[in-house]
Design an enzyme around this catalytic site. Structure first.
Site, PDB file in Angstrom:
ATOM      1  N   CYS A 123      38.890  49.917  67.074  1.00  4.00           N
ATOM      2  CA  CYS A 123      38.656  50.396  68.442  1.00  4.00           C
ATOM      3  C   CYS A 123      38.386  49.242  69.392  1.00  4.00           C
ATOM      4  O   CYS A 123      38.398  49.429  70.605  1.00  4.00           O
ATOM      5  CB  CYS A 123      37.479  51.366  68.484  1.00  4.00           C
TER       6      CYS A 123
ATOM      7  N   CYS B 185      30.369  54.214  64.013  1.00 10.41           N
ATOM      8  CA  CYS B 185      29.801  53.458  65.143  1.00 10.41           C
ATOM      9  C   CYS B 185      28.390  52.967  64.779  1.00 10.41           C
ATOM     10  O   CYS B 185      27.986  51.876  65.181  1.00 10.41           O
ATOM     11  CB  CYS B 185      29.739  54.311  66.390  1.00 10.41           C
TER      12      CYS B 185
END
Ligand code: FES
Length: 145
Positions: A35, A104
């Site tokens: 990402c 994350c």
């Protein structure tokens, strides 16, 4: 049901300990190649205790919320204890994250770990390199924003 808990939204909207420490004793930078999110963690250590911690995160809401919570969890703690901080503990403290956002939180765990490793390296403190091995959950994770 809301996608994010109130705590996640709170730490995303009002992140704690944002910034950098110019004379940090340890700095850790980690990123997720998929990402492109980047997290940098700074720690100030006095007598083995993390007296100050700041972070800069260029990333998604979950990455910001988990960085913020991670700083709260390690501030005032011995470095050895900070090293034990798991992404699961960060997620739990945030009252959960959606499954596809768990990766994350791995960034937050890794950023703390990298900052401690940098502190050890800069101060010539011996350690077993195995304690800094890559987080297995990181491999093959899809990173949907
Ligand atoms: Fe990349 Fe959250 S860390 S989407």
């Amino acid at each position: 049901m809301a996608l994010y808990s109130e705590k996640v939204m709170d730490h995303f909207r009002n992140p704690r300990n944002v910034g950098q420490i110019d004379d940090a004793d340890g700095v850790g930078e980690v990123g997720n190649a998929k990402c492109g999110d980047i997290m940098r963690m700074y720690i100030k250590v006095d007598d083995g205790i993390i007296t100050d911690v700041k972070f800069n995160t260029f990333g998604c809401a979950s990455a910001i919320a988990t960085s913020s919570m991670a700083t709260e969890l390690i501030k005032g703690k011995p470095v050895e204890e900070a090293l034990k901080l798991s992404n699961d503990a960060v997620v739990e403290a945030l009252d959960g994250l959606p499954t596809h956002k768990i990766h994350c939180s791995v960034l937050a765990e890794e950023a703390v770990s990298a900052a401690v490793k940098d502190y050890y390296d800069k101060n010539g403190i011996a350690y077993d390199p195995a304690i800094f091995k890559e987080h297995p959950d990181h491999e093959g994770e899809s990173c949907s924003v």
